[in-house]
Design a protein around this motif. Structure first.
Motif, short mmCIF file in Angstrom:
data_model
loop_
_atom_site.label_atom_id
_atom_site.label_comp_id
_atom_site.label_asym_id
_atom_site.label_seq_id
_atom_site.Cartn_x
_atom_site.Cartn_y
_atom_site.Cartn_z
N VAL A 21 31.47 -33.08 -34.51
CA VAL A 21 32.41 -33.31 -33.42
C VAL A 21 33.79 -32.82 -33.85
CG1 VAL A 21 33.52 -35.08 -31.99
CG2 VAL A 21 31.09 -35.28 -32.58
N TYR A 22 34.41 -32.04 -32.96
CA TYR A 22 35.76 -31.50 -33.18
C TYR A 22 36.70 -32.20 -32.22
CZ TYR A 22 33.05 -27.89 -35.48
OH TYR A 22 32.17 -27.22 -36.30
N PHE A 34 34.40 -34.07 -37.53
CA PHE A 34 33.67 -35.24 -38.01
C PHE A 34 32.19 -34.91 -38.05
CE2 PHE A 34 37.53 -36.67 -35.98
CZ PHE A 34 38.01 -37.66 -36.82
N ASP A 35 31.46 -35.51 -39.00
CA ASP A 35 30.01 -35.28 -39.06
C ASP A 35 29.29 -36.23 -38.11
OD1 ASP A 35 29.71 -37.78 -40.30
OD2 ASP A 35 29.41 -36.94 -42.29
N LEU A 36 27.95 -36.16 -38.12
CA LEU A 36 27.15 -36.98 -37.21
C LEU A 36 27.36 -38.48 -37.39
CD1 LEU A 36 23.79 -35.02 -37.33
CD2 LEU A 36 25.19 -35.43 -35.31
N LEU A 40 35.11 -38.17 -41.31
CA LEU A 40 36.04 -37.06 -41.25
C LEU A 40 35.72 -36.04 -42.32
CD1 LEU A 40 38.71 -35.82 -40.13
CD2 LEU A 40 39.90 -37.16 -41.89
N ASP A 41 35.65 -34.77 -41.95
CA ASP A 41 35.46 -33.67 -42.90
C ASP A 41 36.83 -33.23 -43.38
OD1 ASP A 41 35.03 -31.32 -44.29
OD2 ASP A 41 33.78 -30.40 -42.74
N ASP A 85 33.52 -22.43 -39.40
CA ASP A 85 34.09 -22.82 -40.69
C ASP A 85 35.61 -22.93 -40.64
OD1 ASP A 85 34.92 -20.18 -40.62
OD2 ASP A 85 33.90 -19.58 -42.47
N GLY A 86 36.18 -22.67 -39.45
CA GLY A 86 37.62 -22.80 -39.27
C GLY A 86 38.39 -21.50 -39.40
#
Length: 167
Positions: A21-22, A34-36, A40-41, A85-86
Motif C-alpha cells: 500500500v502506497y 507499507f507491506d501487507l 512501514l517500508d 522501487d521508487g
C-alpha cells in the motif's frame, strides 16, 4: 501498525499487484509504502521530490507496473511516474506531462490501463494511455468533484449538481 506517527496529512492511497500500500502524505510531500501487514517500508523513497502530492495510482504499462502520482507545483497539477522501487520514470512522466500541458486537470482515476482526468475549465473527461496518448473523451460536460471506476469497470462521476452518475 500502519505507522500513523509517520503520517502528517494522508490524502490518498493505492495498492500494487503485490499488495503493498502506497499512501500520499500531502503534508509531508511524500509517498510512504507499507507491506501487507501494515509495516512501514523505511527503505522506500521516491527518486524525485514532490511538491504537494494529491493522488496516487498503480497502473500496468505493458509488462511493468508503475506508480502515477498527481503532484501540484506552482498551482498546476502534473503527473509524475515512478517504478515500484521508487525510481523516477522519466520517459513516462515526460510523455504524460507534455500531452497534459494543454489541460487544466482536476479529478482523476486510473483503470484498465487508462488514466481518466476531468478538465477543471471545461468539465470534459479525457482518457489517456500510459504513454500519454489521448484515447478518448467521455460524453460529459460539467463540474466534476471526483472520478472512480465501479466493480464492473464503468466510470463514475461525482458532481455537486447531480450526485454520482455512471457513464
Amino acid at each position: 501498525s500502519w505507522g500513523t506517527d509517520d503520517l502528517q496529512e494522508p490524502w490518498d492511497l493505492a495498492a500494487d499487484s503485490a499488495g503493498r500500500v502506497y499512501v500520499v502524505d500531502h503534508g509531508g510531500a511524500r509517498v510512504l509504502r507499507f507491506d501487507l501487514d501494515g509495516v512501514l517500508d523505511s527503505t522506500f523513497a521516491l527518486g524525485r521530490p514532490l511538491g504537494a502530492p494529491e493522488a496516487i495510482f498503480a497502473i500496468v504499462d505493458g509488462s511493468e507496473e508503475l506508480l502515477m502520482v498527481f503532484d501540484r507545483r506552482a498551482g498546476r497539477l502534473r503527473v509524475v511516474a515512478y517504478h515500484l522501487d521508487g525510481t523516477f520514470a522519466a520517459a513516462e512522466t515526460r510523455g504524460l506531462n507534455t500531452l497534459l500541458a494543454d489541460y487544466s486537470l482536476g479529478a482523476s482515476t486510473v483503470g484498465d490501463g487508462l488514466l481518466y482526468v476531468a478538465e477543471e475549465d471545461t468539465g470534459r473527461i479525457l482518457s489517456f494511455d500510459v504513454s500519454g496518448a489521448l484515447v478518448g473523451i467521455a460524453r460529459w460536460n460539467g463540474a466534476v468533484a471526483a472520478l472512480e471506476l465501479d466493480a464492473q469497470r464503468r466510470l463514475l462521476v461525482a458532481c455537486s449538481a447531480a450526485g454520482v452518475l455512471r457513464l
